[in-house]
Write an enzyme that holds these catalytic residues in place. Structure first.
Site, short mmCIF file in Angstrom:
data_model
loop_
_atom_site.label_atom_id
_atom_site.label_comp_id
_atom_site.label_asym_id
_atom_site.label_seq_id
_atom_site.Cartn_x
_atom_site.Cartn_y
_atom_site.Cartn_z
N GLU A 38 -12.57 1.05 -10.54
CA GLU A 38 -12.43 -0.33 -10.98
C GLU A 38 -13.07 -1.19 -9.89
O GLU A 38 -12.74 -1.05 -8.71
CB GLU A 38 -10.95 -0.67 -11.12
CG GLU A 38 -10.76 -2.04 -11.72
CD GLU A 38 -9.30 -2.44 -11.93
OE1 GLU A 38 -8.41 -1.57 -11.80
OE2 GLU A 38 -9.08 -3.62 -12.21
N ARG A 74 -3.74 13.19 -5.52
CA ARG A 74 -4.44 12.18 -4.73
C ARG A 74 -4.48 12.61 -3.28
O ARG A 74 -3.63 13.39 -2.84
CB ARG A 74 -3.65 10.88 -4.70
CG ARG A 74 -3.54 10.13 -5.95
CD ARG A 74 -2.62 8.93 -5.71
NE ARG A 74 -3.36 7.76 -5.29
CZ ARG A 74 -4.04 6.99 -6.13
NH1 ARG A 74 -4.09 7.26 -7.41
NH2 ARG A 74 -4.67 5.94 -5.68
N LYS A 76 -5.77 -0.03 -2.85
CA LYS A 76 -6.73 -1.12 -2.79
C LYS A 76 -6.03 -2.46 -2.59
O LYS A 76 -6.56 -3.34 -1.93
CB LYS A 76 -7.58 -1.14 -4.07
CG LYS A 76 -8.85 -0.34 -3.90
CD LYS A 76 -9.80 -0.57 -5.06
CE LYS A 76 -9.36 0.27 -6.23
NZ LYS A 76 -10.29 0.23 -7.36
#
Ligand code: ATP
Ligand code: MG
Length: 585
Positions: free
Chosen positions: A59, A294, A304
């Site tokens: 994103e 992850r 983020k």
């Protein structure tokens, strides 16, 4: 793909799955028209020559970090190794936080890591926002098939009626409204007739499902916001969980690899694709979602949102601050693309969450740079050493290997003269036990130069040592027959003061004082290490040309890089990338 791995890839569960799929020829009849589109478009194409298609779907709402590198190496690496394609797809379905700056930075970093999205003639760089019209068309079809409806409950009511892990949800009063009414309302939503939050399109699945993700998830919400690419063309935006399977299917993705937290979304992912297939928009074989763990790295934050906060609130100096685990920060710190790929290879891919120690990342950098970085000398905390029996104004050349592991790299030369810079720590007025460097009457070797004997020192009025005096032993120069005639226990680095080049040197410590600053309800901002950056004015070897991005190992001090933004050959600015040994406990 531009990178070749020189060793056979380490297997993992995803490679096993792909091997099985290839053996079973699961995708052997899949057609690909050379561009994204629904079945009607794809069937005009020929059999896809790419054996698999993966994608990396960031994103564009921030800079990439080391966690993304794991996903990049995985997705692009699989495509490379299986002669497939990996698409770079910007998942830009959320207008508020996305910006072109982030798109550009992401493209830059994926390239820097050594990957690209070309497959034969194809340029597989895509934007989810280019699929908004398809998504809208598919949503209308789902409504018509009684698989979606416009809900006018408030967000609050929806939340209440969703139920909990132990209790089923409650059907919305709008759930059974006629399809025609939902179609009309969806059109009005798209045309901007309704304010944000007044209604939403929901999938009609099962409000009693034990999987909360299946309790009529929202597909579209109203957001009167300007999108960085589509401008004001749309005021309804698809939710990630609805958009993502559609994006994958339009692009002919075979293996859609995401992180573990999406495991519970898989039934919904499949629900969407299977219904859209039944409605004729897609055909088998559909993309399959697989989940992996992850990366969690100690001493950093990789969310983020948190990175944004560190940057926007000026706790660090920009997204490429060398203390950040962003790829831009790591590159500026002196991490090489090779070292990051090596790190990702070493940590592997699995289905179990684990924390990786920061030292593993540093070791990957050392292992990459050790064989290739030129050696040099710097003095970070200088004190002057005067060779009192060496004539003033005279100098001579000494030499040392550029890289001891690589004789072909040759030797470097540097001058010896009467006044030298040495590290303050290499002299003690009174030695402690096992201290073998300079102290009165002791002999040490000036590395690649002469053996010297300490004869005295000078203090200022505050009692600080400002000068150390020594005499050299003329027959002991390194590389000459007399070099071994005097045995010494200590060996120190030095630079001729008259020839030394001044440099600004930035030394970094961990950004957080806590190994897990983002775990639980800790306030990560209170855990910032106030001493994470120290800037010193030091001296470097005269031959060193500090071209931006050049790497060296300064003997005893670590690996350094010329700052890619601020360093010039006239005014070197050097960042310590890592020390020579693990200093993280
Ligand atoms: P954040 O929660 O920090 O915003 P994200 O997962 O939402 O991260 P995206 O831009 O959506 O960030 O991520 C793009 C891809 O990178 C996704 O496929 C995601 O799974 C992967 N990714 C992100 N963070 C990590 C991580 N720490 N380890 C492995 N993969 C990651
Ligand atoms: Mg995300």
């Amino acid at each position: 793909m531009t990178t070749e791995s020189n060793t056979a890839p380490v297997s993992n569960f995803l490679r096993t799955i792909i091997d099985q799929d290839l053996k079973a020829q699961r995708h052997a009849t899949k057609r690909w028209a050379g561009k994204p589109g629904p079945a009607a478009v794809q069937k005009t194409g020929s059999i896809d020559t790419a054996s698999i298609r993966t994608r990396f779907p960031p994103e564009p709402n921030g800079y990439l970090h080391i966690g993304h590198a794991k996903s990049i190496c995985l997705n692009f690496g699989l495509a490379r190794d299986y002669n497939g394609a990996c698409h770079l797809r910007f998942d830009d379905t959320n207008p508020e936080k996305e910006e072109q700056e982030y798109v550009d930075a992401i493209i830059d970093m994926v390239h820097w890591l050594g990957f690209d999205w070309k497959y034969q003639e194809e340029d597989n760089l895509y934007f989810a926002s280019d699929y908004f019209a398809f998504m809208y068309e598919f949503a209308e079809a789902l409504i018509s098939a009684d698989l979606a409806y416009v809900d006018e409950q408030t967000a609050e009511q929806m939340r209440e009626n969703r139920g909990s892990l132990t209790s089923p949800g409650t059907d919305s009063p709008w759930r059974d409204r006629p399809a025609a009414e939902s179609l009309r309302l969806l059109g009005e939503m798209r045309d901007g007739a309704h304010p944000d939050g007044s209604m939403a399109l929901r999938a009609k699945i099962d409000m009693a499902s034990p999987n909360i993700n299946m309790r009529d998830p929202v597909m579209y919400r109203i957001r009167h916001a300007t999108h960085h690419r589509t401008g004001d063309a749309w005021c309804i935006y698809p939710m990630y969980s609805w958009a993502h399977p559609v994006e994958d299917a339009l692009e002919g993705i075979t293996h859609s690899i995401c992180t573990l937290e999406f495991e519970d979304q898989r039934p919904y992912y499949n629900w969407i694709l299977e219904h859209l297939r039944d409605l004729g928009f897609f055909s088998d074989p559909l993309p399959q979602q697989y989940e992996f763990a992850r990366l969690y790295l100690s001493y950093v934050v990789t969310s983020k949102r948190k990175l944004r906060q560190l940057v926007l609130e000026n706790h660090v100096h920009g997204w490429d601050d060398p203390r950040l685990p962003t790829l831009a920060g790591l590159r500026r710190r002196g991490y090489t693309a090779e070292s990051i790929r090596l790190f990702c290879e070493r940590i592997g891919v699995s289905k179990a969450d684990s924390r990786i120690d920061y030292s593993i990342l540093e070791q990957a950098l050392r292992d990459d740079l050790d064989p290739k970085a030129a050696r040099s000398v710097a003095v970070l905390d200088p004190i002057k050493l005067i060779i009192t029996n060496y004539p003033e104004g005279q100098s001579e050349t000494c030499s040392a290997p550029i890289n001891p592991h690589d004789p072909d790299a040759g030797r470097r030369e540097f001058p010896f003269s009467r006044e030298l810079w040495i590290e303050r720590d290499d002299f003690r007025e009174t030695p402690v036990k096992r201290y073998f460097r300079l102290f009165p009457d002791n002999l040490v070797r000036l590395k690649y130069g002469y053996v010297v004997k300490c004869t005295g020192f000078v203090k200022d009025s505050d009692g600080n040592v400002v000068e150390v005096h020594a005499e050299y032993l003329p027959d002991t120069k390194s590389g000459t027959p007399g070099a071994d005639s005097v045995k010494v226990k200590g060996n120190i680095t030095w630079i001729s003061a008259q020839h030394a080049v001044a440099a600004e040197i930035r030394l970094y410590d961990r950004l957080f004082t806590d190994a897990h600053p983002d775990v639980g309800d800790k306030d990560f901002l209170t855990l910032i290490n106030p001493n994470s950056l120290s800037v010193v004015q030091g001296w470097v070897e005269p031959g060193l040309v500090a071209e931006a991005g050049a790497h060296w190992q300064f003997e005893r001090l670590g690996y350094f890089v010329a700052d890619r933004i601020e360093s010039t050959p006239e005014k070197p600015v050097l960042n310590r990338s890592t020390t020579l040994r693990d200093t993280w406990v």
